[in-house]
Design a protein around this motif. Structure first.
Motif, short mmCIF file in Angstrom:
data_model
loop_
_atom_site.label_atom_id
_atom_site.label_comp_id
_atom_site.label_asym_id
_atom_site.label_seq_id
_atom_site.Cartn_x
_atom_site.Cartn_y
_atom_site.Cartn_z
N ASP A 1 0.84 -1.20 0.00
CA ASP A 1 0.00 0.00 0.00
C ASP A 1 0.88 1.25 0.00
O ASP A 1 1.79 1.38 0.82
CB ASP A 1 -0.91 0.02 1.24
N SER A 2 0.59 2.15 -0.93
CA SER A 2 1.34 3.39 -1.03
C SER A 2 0.39 4.49 -1.49
O SER A 2 -0.72 4.24 -1.96
CB SER A 2 2.51 3.26 -2.01
N GLU A 3 0.88 5.73 -1.39
CA GLU A 3 0.06 6.88 -1.78
C GLU A 3 0.97 7.97 -2.33
O GLU A 3 1.92 8.39 -1.66
CB GLU A 3 -0.73 7.41 -0.59
N ASP A 4 0.67 8.43 -3.56
CA ASP A 4 1.41 9.52 -4.19
C ASP A 4 2.91 9.26 -4.18
O ASP A 4 3.73 10.14 -3.89
CB ASP A 4 1.11 10.85 -3.50
#
Length: 627
Positions: A313-316
């Protein structure tokens, strides 16, 4: 012959005569004209800005003075025909009505000619103006001046395309447009990239120009730049320049510089640890950032190298790991793939999570030693980094290193030993462990003297104390001989010590014995107290007695001196029967003894206490014999 015929014949004769006369006159006039000449001077071109006033000069001269003269001004219309706009002779000057110049011109005579003045010149006035001079027999002729009108354009205004331009396009694509408005004559537009002019090049640069003319006869030029972009153009600046004519010169005007949005595929992915700065330890929150060099940025995904199929899970472009442990150590990958990047690009970074396990102390928890024994304690903490170990007891450093050696144990050896393990390169990584040391042995007194001898006044209360230490904790008992009046007033105990305090009233010589006993042995301590009789305190008149005695001594000294002097002179007979003997014994610092032997048999002896006498005041009744 009839009358009609005669008349026709007469008329024919007259016409013949008149025709000959007219022909003769023309021949004369032609001869005169051939000898007459007029010289007209005008500028070939006159340049003015729109809105200004134009003055067209027409200068002329005759070789023969004319008797009559007529000057006319003409313009060439849009259809190509000539239209007169002014007429003048030696007596009259008239501006023709019903022309487009009727209200805007006037003609004035000057030295050697005429001046046609046009007010508020318009773009439509860009044409030829003719000056015709007719001096009849003196000659005639005409010349012309081309009136050129100028209007600088607005701008130029440049605007780039708002959407991105892909480097993958095969043909040049429109990147910007430039417009120069309301100029005359028509302006020209030149394109620049980083201040270097661009020329049309097959497959690389195309320039499309659109020219429009307004109702006011002004030109608007719009130029579109079609360009095949490359990745290097993401930092390039484009501009356009409008060049236009002005009276007697050529001027330029340059637009602002603009950049363009270039779309290009990702060729490299950069992966780095954003935080924390420095080393990572267990329990930290770690942020790993990923960034590709493509535009627009391609979607980014994270995974561990050993588990490429598991997407994290990652973001930007940021991967956040909370409360990491050593199991989170390893190689992390960032993958980029998108429309502009047909091939997958992968970046790598290695994460190392450092750790420091809890300290393990051997022996564990608690250890019992006997007096005189030795013990080696160890302290170890598993760590991914170099560590240092320091041992403390009661907050004070007692050793360094993983090993602590306790030799020849005493009761003072007992206590809590704490080992502190730290990582020098990461001060906030530390752990501690401890061991409790218990030392067992026979009781021992706090003071080494086993026998104490004292002297105190009889009747006084004396405090006797006894402190013993041992493990198991000893029990203190008292054995007192010589006094029946005593009691224990205090008894305090700790883990391995006991303190006892008794009060004894001296009535006679007394012996007190303190016994400390435990399962490990025993130890005693004795007090021998000698009871002394107290001295009587001096009476209240002792001060007066002292003064009297001192006075007497002085008088006796004087009398003795006189008697001795008389004896030496032989004036005094000495006999054993009436002799008076005066004896003064030398006193020490603390007392003076005076012995007086008068004729009477009475003898008085007085003991005087010195100023520094060590005798205690009468009100001191007790003595505390504490350790």
């Amino acid at each position: 012959m009839s009358l009609r015929a005669v008349s026709v014949q007469c008329c024919s004769s007259c016409w013949t005569i008149m025709s000959g006369f007219f022909y003769f006159s023309l021949l004369c006039s032609a001869a005169a004209l051939a000898s007459a000449k007029v010289d007209i001077q005008m500028e070939d071109r006159l340049e003015v800005f729109q809105g200004e006033r134009a003055e067209i000069q027409c200068n002329y001269s005759f070789s023969t003075e004319p008797h009559m003269m007529m000057i006319q001004w003409f313009v060439k219309s849009a259809s190509g025909s000539r239209v007169r706009i002014s007429y003048s002779d030696l007596t009259t000057q008239t501006v023709d009505g019903s022309t487009e110049y009727s209200g805007r011109i006037n003609v004035s005579a000057g030295a050697g000619g005429e001046v046609l003045t046009i007010r508020s010149v318009r773009i439509a006035d860009e044409r030829e103006f003719f000056c015709e001079v007719n001096g009849m027999a003196a000659g005639s002729g005409e010349e012309k001046t081309h009136l050129a009108v100028f209007e600088p354009p607005e701008g130029p205004l440049i605007e780039g395309v708002h959407s991105g331009i892909s480097v993958s396009r095969e043909l040049p694509t429109k990147v910007a447009s430039c417009e120069a408005r309301n100029g005359f004559p028509k302006p020209n537009i030149t394109w620049y990239r980083n201040q270097v002019p661009l020329r049309p090049t097959q497959g690389q640069v195309n320039i499309v120009t659109l020219v429009t003319r307004t109702s006011s006869d002004l030109y608007t030029v719009q130029s579109d730049l079609q360009y095949k972009v490359t990745k290097e153009d993401r930092h390039a600046f484009f501009s356009c320049e409008a060049s236009f004519l002005v009276p007697g010169d050529t001027r330029t005007s340059t637009s602002r510089q603009i950049g363009i949005i270039v779309h290009y595929p990702t060729t490299k992915v950069e992966l780095w640890k954003e935080r924390p700065r420095g080393l990572v330890k267990e329990g930290d929150t770690v942020e790993i950032r990923c960034r590709g060099d493509g535009n627009p940025p391609s979607p980014l995904t994270f995974n561990r190298e050993q588990q490429p199929e598991v997407e994290l899970d990652s973001e930007d472009g940021t991967l956040t790991l909370h409360e990491v442990t050593r199991r989170d150590s390893g190689v992390y990958q960032c993958r980029s793939a998108g429309a502009e990047s047909p091939e997958e690009v992968v970046g790598h970074t290695t994460l190392t999570v450092h750790y420091l396990d809890a300290a393990i102390v051997v022996p564990r928890d608690s250890e019992v030693m006997f007096k005189g024994e030795s013990l080696t304690a160890t302290c170890n903490a598993l760590s991914s980094l170099n560590t240092t170990t320091v041992w403390f007891k009661s907050g004070e450093e007692v050793g360094r290193g993983h090993t602590l050696v306790l030799q020849d144990a005493t009761f003072d050896t007992a206590g809590e030993y704490v080992c502190a393990v730290t990582v020098p390169s990461q001060p906030d990584m530390h752990t501690t462990g401890s061991v409790h040391i218990v030392v067992e042995g026979a009781p021992e007194m706090k003071r080494t003297e086993g026998y104490v001898s004292l002297k105190e006044r009889a009747g006084k209360l004396v405090n006797l104390s006894c402190d013993a230490r041992g493990r198991p904790r000893p029990i203190i008992t008292w054995s007192i001989a010589g006094s029946q009046s005593w009691r224990e007033v205090a008894n305090r105990v700790t883990e391995d010590t006991v303190h006892s305090l008794v009060t004894v009233k001296l009535t006679s010589d007394t012996t007190a014995t303190c016994n400390a006993t435990s399962d490990m042995g025993s130890e005693t301590r004795s007090y021998a107290i000698e009871a002394t009789t107290p001295e009587a305190p001096p009476s209240d008149g002792s001060g007066v007695v002292i003064v009297v005695i001192i006075t007497c001594l002085l008088l006796l000294a004087v009398l003795g001196s006189v008697l001795y002097f008389l004896h030496k002179k032989g004036k005094m007979a000495c006999g054993r029967s009436g002799k008076q003997q005066i004896t003064a014994e030398k006193s020490n610092r603390d007392e003076i003894v005076v012995e007086m032997k008068p004729e009477s048999k009475t003898e008085d002896v007085v003991l005087l206490k010195g100023v520094n006498g060590e005798q205690r005041p009468p009100n001191e009744q007790y003595m505390d014999l504490r350790n």
